[in-house]
Design an enzyme around this catalytic site. Structure first.
Site, PDB file in Angstrom:
ATOM      1  N   GLU A  42       2.444  -4.390   4.138  1.00 12.20           N
ATOM      2  CA  GLU A  42       2.109  -4.128   2.657  1.00 12.20           C
ATOM      3  C   GLU A  42       3.323  -5.261   1.949  1.00 12.20           C
ATOM      4  O   GLU A  42       4.434  -5.442   2.307  1.00 12.20           O
ATOM      5  CB  GLU A  42       2.694  -2.890   2.216  1.00 12.20           C
ATOM      6  CG  GLU A  42       2.764  -2.416   0.611  1.00 12.20           C
ATOM      7  CD  GLU A  42       3.092  -1.077   0.392  1.00 12.20           C
ATOM      8  OE1 GLU A  42       2.773  -0.633  -0.554  1.00 12.20           O
ATOM      9  OE2 GLU A  42       3.499  -0.674   1.468  1.00 12.20           O
ATOM     10  N   LYS A 110      -4.205  -0.775  -3.955  1.00 12.25           N
ATOM     11  CA  LYS A 110      -3.509   0.511  -3.590  1.00 12.25           C
ATOM     12  C   LYS A 110      -3.720   1.307  -4.701  1.00 12.25           C
ATOM     13  O   LYS A 110      -3.682   1.255  -5.821  1.00 12.25           O
ATOM     14  CB  LYS A 110      -2.169   0.466  -3.347  1.00 12.25           C
ATOM     15  CG  LYS A 110      -1.374   1.481  -2.908  1.00 12.25           C
ATOM     16  CD  LYS A 110      -0.046   1.096  -2.611  1.00 12.25           C
ATOM     17  CE  LYS A 110       0.875   2.600  -1.775  1.00 12.25           C
ATOM     18  NZ  LYS A 110       2.251   2.001  -1.249  1.00 12.25           N
ATOM     19  N   CYS A 144      -0.434   1.701   2.890  1.00  9.57           N
ATOM     20  CA  CYS A 144       0.622   2.648   3.075  1.00  9.57           C
ATOM     21  C   CYS A 144       0.240   4.220   2.447  1.00  9.57           C
ATOM     22  O   CYS A 144      -0.376   4.730   3.277  1.00  9.57           O
ATOM     23  CB  CYS A 144       1.937   2.139   2.317  1.00  9.57           C
ATOM     24  SG  CYS A 144       3.538   2.595   2.724  1.00  9.57           S
TER      25      CYS A 144
END
Length: 259
Positions: A42, A110, A144
């Site tokens: 990330e 995300k 994540c």
């Protein structure tokens, strides 16, 4: 069969050029070892803990950073996934790009931002199913914290993903240890897919990372893993047919439609 390389990387905060160079070295080594795909963490291009510098470094998906990543991909004949800060108008997203030579990059943003740090820097995206076909496999992407919500993984699995690539920035500590040691394998098992979870190494200006990158198989086993937080490049051969018995014996997705 697809051979993938996972790069548990220690980026340089605020230096996209240095980080692209590190990814370039990893891509060369991965390609030499026969890998079709390299996955970096990330925000690998900016560093996770770069703070306000992330905003300054944010670029559109057709900016110079992703162009350089595509050049690395083309030069080494390997697909690459790496996290970057994506600017789109007034918004900055915590994104991941999948590049493969001259083909158009696939971009995932995300959806579930973690903590005040991320919320101060990024706009959350709506949950989306970004799926790309590579080396005979359908690959989905999350970032994540996204993978900690089972709904996100299930959505991709129901959309046909056979493997989910998860660039992450998992912090060190009991919670991080639990996520790496248990949750990733459960996500793979309950959806009968592969999950590649690729973390940062070491620490940066703000955070210390757990490392513990891993690749889980549909039967819940680990086919490759890091046992510490050191920077390293490791490999896994992804053969869905090798797990046919597990997929047939645990038909969660099929049985879900009967409820």
């Amino acid at each position: 069969m697809m051979r993938m390389a996972a790069f548990q990387m220690q980026p340089v905060c605020g230096d996209a050029g240095a980080n692209l160079a590190r990814i370039g070295h990893a891509a060369k080594a991965a390609a030499k070892a026969g890998a079709d795909l390299l996955v970096a963490p990330e925000l690998a291009l900016t560093g996770y803990g770069a703070g306000e510098a992330i905003t300054a470094l944010a670029e559109p998906a057709n900016g110079s950073q992703i162009d350089q990543l595509r050049s690395i991909s083309k030069a080494n004949a390997i697909a690459i996934v790496a996290g970057f800060a994506e600017r789109d108008g007034d918004h900055v997203y915590n994104s991941a790009a999948l590049v493969c030579g001259d083909t158009r990059p696939a971009i995932y943003r995300k959806s579930h931002l973690y903590g005040d740090y991320e919320r101060a820097l990024f706009t959350p995206a709506k949950p989306a199913s970004c799926i790309v076909q590579l080396a005979g496999l359908k690959l989905g992407m999350l970032i994540c914290y996204d993978v900690e919500f089972p709904e996100n993984v299930r959505r991709l699995a129901q959309a046909g993903a056979q493997m989910i690539l998860v660039p992450t920035a998992l912090p060190a500590g009991p919670s991080g240890d639990f996520i790496a040691a248990h949750m990733i394998q459960v996500r793979a098992f309950e959806n009968q897919i592969f999950v590649a979870y690729v973390n940062h190494a070491g620490s940066d200006e703000r955070f210390t990372f757990a490392g513990l990158s891993r690749i889980a198989a549909p039967d819940g086993s680990l086919i490759a893993a890091c046992t510490d937080a050191n920077e390293q490049l490791f490999f896994a051969d992804i053969d869905r047919h090798a797990f046919a018995a597990s997929i047939d014996g645990n038909p969660y997705l099929k049985d879900l439609t009967r409820i």
